[in-house]
Design an enzyme around this catalytic site. Structure first.
Site, PDB file in Angstrom:
ATOM      1  N   ASN A   9      37.940 -19.682  82.034  1.00 18.36           N
ATOM      2  CA  ASN A   9      38.090 -18.630  83.033  1.00 18.36           C
ATOM      3  C   ASN A   9      37.205 -17.473  82.569  1.00 18.36           C
ATOM      4  OD1 ASN A   9      38.913 -16.667  84.782  1.00 18.36           O
ATOM      5  ND2 ASN A   9      41.099 -16.797  84.264  1.00 18.36           N
ATOM      6  N   LYS A  16      38.576 -16.651  78.973  1.00 21.00           N
ATOM      7  CA  LYS A  16      39.850 -17.248  78.586  1.00 21.00           C
ATOM      8  C   LYS A  16      39.634 -18.750  78.528  1.00 21.00           C
ATOM      9  CE  LYS A  16      44.316 -16.448  80.208  1.00 21.00           C
ATOM     10  NZ  LYS A  16      45.245 -16.028  81.266  1.00 21.00           N
ATOM     11  N   ARG A  83      37.597 -21.982  86.390  1.00 17.19           N
ATOM     12  CA  ARG A  83      38.244 -21.212  87.452  1.00 17.19           C
ATOM     13  C   ARG A  83      37.175 -20.354  88.130  1.00 17.19           C
ATOM     14  NH1 ARG A  83      42.994 -16.675  86.844  1.00 17.19           N
ATOM     15  NH2 ARG A  83      43.117 -16.199  89.064  1.00 17.19           N
ATOM     16  N   HIS A 172      44.772 -16.378  93.702  1.00 15.54           N
ATOM     17  CA  HIS A 172      45.825 -16.911  92.815  1.00 15.54           C
ATOM     18  C   HIS A 172      46.246 -18.325  93.239  1.00 15.54           C
ATOM     19  CE1 HIS A 172      47.242 -12.532  91.882  1.00 15.54           C
ATOM     20  NE2 HIS A 172      46.536 -12.993  90.858  1.00 15.54           N
ATOM     21  N   HIS A 199      53.761 -14.186  92.822  1.00 20.41           N
ATOM     22  CA  HIS A 199      53.020 -14.067  91.555  1.00 20.41           C
ATOM     23  C   HIS A 199      52.842 -12.575  91.288  1.00 20.41           C
ATOM     24  CE1 HIS A 199      49.858 -15.261  88.560  1.00 20.41           C
ATOM     25  NE2 HIS A 199      49.604 -13.975  88.742  1.00 20.41           N
ATOM     26  N   ASN A 202      49.366  -8.256  86.644  1.00 20.76           N
ATOM     27  CA  ASN A 202      48.472  -7.114  86.864  1.00 20.76           C
ATOM     28  C   ASN A 202      47.953  -7.136  88.289  1.00 20.76           C
ATOM     29  OD1 ASN A 202      48.438  -5.659  84.462  1.00 20.76           O
ATOM     30  ND2 ASN A 202      47.224  -7.281  83.492  1.00 20.76           N
ATOM     31  N   ARG A 232      45.613  -1.601  91.791  1.00 21.69           N
ATOM     32  CA  ARG A 232      45.161  -1.716  93.186  1.00 21.69           C
ATOM     33  C   ARG A 232      46.241  -1.188  94.133  1.00 21.69           C
ATOM     34  NH1 ARG A 232      43.954  -7.690  92.265  1.00 21.69           N
ATOM     35  NH2 ARG A 232      41.953  -7.710  91.201  1.00 21.69           N
ATOM     36  N   MET A 275      53.758  -2.547  83.645  1.00 23.63           N
ATOM     37  CA  MET A 275      55.156  -2.418  84.079  1.00 23.63           C
ATOM     38  C   MET A 275      56.092  -2.084  82.912  1.00 23.63           C
ATOM     39  SD  MET A 275      57.117  -2.303  86.625  1.00 23.63           S
ATOM     40  CE  MET A 275      56.877  -3.156  88.162  1.00 23.63           C
ATOM     41  N   GLU A 325      58.057 -13.235  85.640  1.00 24.94           N
ATOM     42  CA  GLU A 325      58.656 -14.096  84.614  1.00 24.94           C
ATOM     43  C   GLU A 325      59.524 -13.335  83.620  1.00 24.94           C
ATOM     44  OE1 GLU A 325      55.451 -16.233  82.675  1.00 24.94           O
ATOM     45  OE2 GLU A 325      54.558 -16.691  84.627  1.00 24.94           O
ATOM     46  N   GLU A 377      48.339 -21.837  85.122  1.00 21.07           N
ATOM     47  CA  GLU A 377      47.098 -22.051  85.869  1.00 21.07           C
ATOM     48  C   GLU A 377      46.182 -23.021  85.137  1.00 21.07           C
ATOM     49  OE1 GLU A 377      47.116 -17.794  85.933  1.00 21.07           O
ATOM     50  OE2 GLU A 377      46.366 -17.788  87.996  1.00 21.07           O
TER      51      GLU A 377
END
Ligand code: ADP
Length: 391
Positions: A9, A16, A83, A172, A199, A202, A232, A275, A325, A377
């Site tokens: 990714n 990643k 990805r 996503h 989902h 971020n 966003r 968060m 999660e 993913e």
């Protein structure tokens, strides 16, 4: 490791990676970050979970990938699954990379200017180093190509759609595909299930999935549409752009930065896009942090209710992503904003299911099911890569 597939990714300054085999016995994974800077490094985790950090000051994508492939050399990947963020209208499933596909990935930078060029860079680097290794691309948008026209068209003059492909695409995809599939397997209702998958990370998006197919989703032409996210804004009045320009003199580029980088949880709280930090501040009495959480939970709930319109049957809700999660309090607040759906939550299970735990949090008498399912993913991308190659 049997039939290892390397999943990549590539972002604008990060890569990643994960190496997954057929056997579900652990994986090798890591992250190259700060590419192009003096602080560039690779955080690598081997199959036993041992972690190392390697400094690669000034490393480019190509250099970092070379290092990653060296770290993985004992496993000899069979193929690479990349990805790719935007697949436009052309790609409704994963495909094997050839020159045409690569050209198309690059051309689609008109729809994903930050992501597709970085994704293409990763494909080219692997092709240069290992010309014989098959590359497969798995698009974030592909899963949503099953949306009906009433869900993907904007109510604007049709030439913008017909001539310029301006429509809703959704993102996503690998995550929504994976968790909805997993929920169907776990719920085992014996009939066609309808899920709203949330989902929440971020970047956040929600999708209505019926019988394994996306029927509507919250993100649109770009990932800015939908619920508020880390930085966003999510949905705003489309006239906000002209208003900010005319009354405050901001340029289009400045407005784009404000809505993508300075809004959402960060914009409302004025503290952070994270968060956990906001939750902490809220519990210490910070009113802006409390409001940021309230707005986030309310907007997510509003979208769960509206996405239910897309579903022939509504089996339940699936929470995933870093927030979905891990934050039982955010889940609780979202569900408290949905009083008309007959949802009943088992508070103990809701508290218990964090940090990678998977399971149901609804009671036996709840009208809707509610699941917490850690997304994977990488697994989904490896699975689709193998399907394309018939492995
Ligand atoms: P990305 O979209 O970049 O993949 P993640 O899915 O990892 O991001 O989600 C990151 C978000 O998850 C951050 O806002 C982070 O604060 C949040 N998060 C992670 N753990 C917790 C937690 N225990 N409580 C609340 N939020 C959490």
């Amino acid at each position: 490791m049997k039939n290892p597939i390397l999943v990549l990714n590539c972002g604008s300054s990060s890569i990643k990676y994960a190496l997954l085999g057929d056997d579900s016995e652990g994986r090798v994974q890591g992250l190259a970050e700060n590419l192009g800077l003096d602080t560039a490094r690779i955080k690598h985790q081997d199959i036993n979970g041992e972690k190392v950090e390697i400094s690669l000051a000034g490393a480019t994508h190509q250099w970092a990938l070379q290092k990653i492939l060296n770290l993985l050399s004992e496993y000899k990947p069979r193929a690479v699954g990349h990805r790719v963020v935007h697949g436009g209208r052309q790609f409704s499933e994963a495909v094997l990379v050839d020159d045409n596909v690569l050209t198309e990935v690059k051309r689609l930078k008109i729809l994903a200017p930050l992501h597709n060029p970085a994704n293409a860079l990763g494909i080219e680097a692997v092709k240069n180093m290992y010309p014989d290794l098959p590359n497969v691309v798995v698009f974030d948008t592909a899963f949503h190509q099953t949306m009906p026209e009433k869900a993907y068209r904007y109510a604007i003059p049709k030439e913008f759609y017909e001539e310029h492909r301006i429509r809703r695409y959704g993102f996503h995809g690998a995550s929504h595909n994976y968790v909805s599939n997993r929920a169907t397997n776990l719920a085992n209702t014996g009939s066609q299930d309808g899920w709203v998958t949330a989902h929440l990370g971020n970047g956040s998006s929600l999708t209505a999935v019926f019988d394994g197919k996306s029927l509507d989703t919250t993100m649109g032409l770009t990932p800015l549409e939908g619920v508020p996210m880390g930085t966003r804004s999510g949905d705003v009045d489309p006239s906000l752009h002209i208003h900010l320009h005319r009354t405050l003199g901001y340029s289009l580029d400045e407005i784009d930065t404000i809505l993508n980088k300075r809004s959402g949880l960060l914009g409302i709280s004025g503290i952070s896009s994270d968060m956990r930090t906001i939750d902490q501040a809220s519990s210490e009495g910070n009113a802006d942090a409390k409001l940021a959480i309230e707005i986030f939970c309310y907007k997510v709930a509003r979208y769960i209710a509206s996405l239910s319109c897309a579903l022939p049957t509504f089996t339940g809700i699936v929470f995933t992503g870093g927030i979905g999660e891990n934050s039982s309090s955010v889940r609780e607040k979202i569900l408290a904003n949905l009083p008309h759906f007959g949802i009943e939550i088992d508070d103990n299970e809701n508290q218990r299911l964090v940090r990678g735990a998977e399971g149901a949090i609804h009671t036996k008498s709840s009208r809707l099911q509610v699941w917490v399912i850690p997304t994977d993913e990488e697994f989904q991308i490896a699975k689709e890569t193998k399907q394309v190659l018939g492995l």
